[in-house]
Design a protein around this motif. Structure first.
Motif, short mmCIF file in Angstrom:
data_model
loop_
_atom_site.label_atom_id
_atom_site.label_comp_id
_atom_site.label_asym_id
_atom_site.label_seq_id
_atom_site.Cartn_x
_atom_site.Cartn_y
_atom_site.Cartn_z
N VAL A 70 0.84 -1.21 0.00
CA VAL A 70 0.00 0.00 0.00
C VAL A 70 0.87 1.25 0.00
CG1 VAL A 70 -1.64 1.34 1.39
CG2 VAL A 70 -2.01 -1.10 1.03
N PHE A 71 1.89 1.29 0.87
CA PHE A 71 2.79 2.45 0.93
C PHE A 71 3.45 2.69 -0.43
CE2 PHE A 71 4.04 2.32 5.73
CZ PHE A 71 2.78 2.75 6.07
N ASN A 72 4.06 1.64 -0.97
CA ASN A 72 4.80 1.81 -2.21
C ASN A 72 3.88 2.03 -3.40
OD1 ASN A 72 7.68 1.49 -1.46
ND2 ASN A 72 6.86 -0.38 -0.57
N GLY A 120 9.07 6.09 -10.28
CA GLY A 120 7.72 5.61 -10.05
C GLY A 120 7.52 4.19 -10.55
N THR A 121 8.12 3.88 -11.69
CA THR A 121 8.03 2.53 -12.23
C THR A 121 8.74 1.53 -11.33
OG1 THR A 121 7.93 3.44 -14.47
CG2 THR A 121 8.52 1.12 -14.27
N LEU A 122 9.87 1.92 -10.77
CA LEU A 122 10.57 1.05 -9.82
C LEU A 122 9.72 0.78 -8.58
CD1 LEU A 122 14.20 2.49 -10.03
CD2 LEU A 122 13.37 0.32 -10.96
N THR A 156 5.98 -2.86 -5.71
CA THR A 156 4.64 -3.15 -5.19
C THR A 156 4.10 -4.45 -5.75
OG1 THR A 156 4.18 -0.78 -4.98
CG2 THR A 156 2.29 -2.26 -5.05
N VAL A 157 4.21 -4.60 -7.06
CA VAL A 157 3.73 -5.83 -7.70
C VAL A 157 4.52 -7.03 -7.20
CG1 VAL A 157 3.53 -7.02 -9.93
CG2 VAL A 157 2.85 -4.63 -9.73
N GLY A 158 5.83 -6.84 -7.03
CA GLY A 158 6.67 -7.93 -6.54
C GLY A 158 6.31 -8.35 -5.12
N LEU A 159 6.01 -7.38 -4.27
CA LEU A 159 5.62 -7.72 -2.90
C LEU A 159 4.33 -8.54 -2.91
CD1 LEU A 159 6.28 -4.46 -0.84
CD2 LEU A 159 7.67 -6.53 -0.94
N LEU A 160 3.37 -8.11 -3.70
CA LEU A 160 2.10 -8.84 -3.76
C LEU A 160 2.27 -10.21 -4.41
CD1 LEU A 160 -0.33 -5.92 -4.67
CD2 LEU A 160 -0.01 -7.04 -2.44
N ALA A 161 3.11 -10.29 -5.43
CA ALA A 161 3.38 -11.59 -6.07
C ALA A 161 4.10 -12.51 -5.10
CB ALA A 161 4.21 -11.40 -7.33
N GLY A 162 4.85 -11.93 -4.17
CA GLY A 162 5.56 -12.72 -3.18
C GLY A 162 4.66 -13.48 -2.23
N LEU A 163 3.41 -13.09 -2.16
CA LEU A 163 2.46 -13.85 -1.35
C LEU A 163 2.21 -15.22 -1.97
CD1 LEU A 163 -0.05 -11.01 -0.45
CD2 LEU A 163 1.68 -12.04 1.05
N ALA A 164 2.35 -15.33 -3.28
CA ALA A 164 2.15 -16.60 -3.98
C ALA A 164 3.48 -17.28 -4.33
CB ALA A 164 1.34 -16.38 -5.26
N VAL A 165 4.47 -16.47 -4.73
CA VAL A 165 5.79 -16.99 -5.11
C VAL A 165 6.82 -16.30 -4.22
CG1 VAL A 165 7.43 -17.33 -7.00
CG2 VAL A 165 4.97 -17.24 -7.47
N ALA A 171 11.79 -8.49 -4.49
CA ALA A 171 11.17 -7.16 -4.50
C ALA A 171 11.53 -6.38 -3.24
CB ALA A 171 9.66 -7.27 -4.64
N ALA A 172 11.49 -7.05 -2.10
CA ALA A 172 11.86 -6.39 -0.85
C ALA A 172 13.32 -5.95 -0.87
CB ALA A 172 11.58 -7.31 0.34
N CYS A 173 14.21 -6.79 -1.41
CA CYS A 173 15.62 -6.41 -1.55
C CYS A 173 15.76 -5.17 -2.43
CB CYS A 173 16.43 -7.55 -2.15
SG CYS A 173 16.78 -8.89 -1.04
N GLY A 174 15.04 -5.16 -3.54
CA GLY A 174 15.08 -4.01 -4.43
C GLY A 174 14.58 -2.74 -3.76
N LEU A 175 13.52 -2.86 -2.99
CA LEU A 175 12.98 -1.69 -2.29
C LEU A 175 13.93 -1.21 -1.19
CD1 LEU A 175 9.21 -2.67 -2.15
CD2 LEU A 175 10.23 -0.77 -3.43
N VAL A 176 14.59 -2.13 -0.51
CA VAL A 176 15.59 -1.73 0.49
C VAL A 176 16.68 -0.90 -0.18
CG1 VAL A 176 17.43 -2.60 1.99
CG2 VAL A 176 15.14 -3.59 2.14
N LEU A 177 17.18 -1.37 -1.31
CA LEU A 177 18.21 -0.63 -2.04
C LEU A 177 17.69 0.72 -2.53
CD1 LEU A 177 19.84 -3.52 -4.08
CD2 LEU A 177 20.77 -2.35 -2.07
N TYR A 178 16.45 0.74 -3.01
CA TYR A 178 15.84 1.98 -3.50
C TYR A 178 15.80 3.03 -2.38
CZ TYR A 178 12.26 5.09 -5.43
OH TYR A 178 11.57 6.19 -5.89
#
Length: 118
Positions: A14-16, A48-50, A55-64, A71-78
């Protein structure tokens, strides 16, 4: 553990997601922030695209789970980069970046603890 993982992941999404929409819709705030940091405005949609990809990666992470971890690693770096960009120009307005960074770290730690790296 599962409830904490899902809660923090959805909160991070939601935040991202909200930040990504702000960047991608052309709001003035990200543009003025880019000006203040000396970043060309043409990179605002890229940032914004990053955020949207995170965001999509975090949500996809609930399934995969591996997608969520990446995605979380990428956001930490961002957000480390965002905080550094603020500090580089002498801005001490980093509370928002720290909150976003802490959320991404929490998602990463909970995801690794719950699912493991793969």
């Amino acid at each position: 553990m599962f409830i904490a993982f899902v809660t923090v992941t959805v909160l991070g999404a939601v935040f991202n997601g909200a930040a990504a929409v702000t960047y991608l819709m052309g709001h003035e705030y990200p543009k003025t922030q880019a000006d203040m940091k000396g970043i060309p405005r043409k990179y605002v949609p890229v940032l914004g695209t990053l955020l949207a990809a995170g965001t999509v990666g975090l949500l996809a992470g609930l399934a995969v789970p591996v997608l969520g971890n990446l995605a979380a690693c990428g956001l930490v770096l961002y957000f480390i980069g965002a905080i550094y960009a603020h500090l580089r120009v002498g801005s001490r307005n980093i509370v928002g970046g720290i909150v976003f960074l802490a959320t991404a770290v929490a998602v990463l730690v909970l995801g690794l603890n719950y699912h493991g790296p793969w």
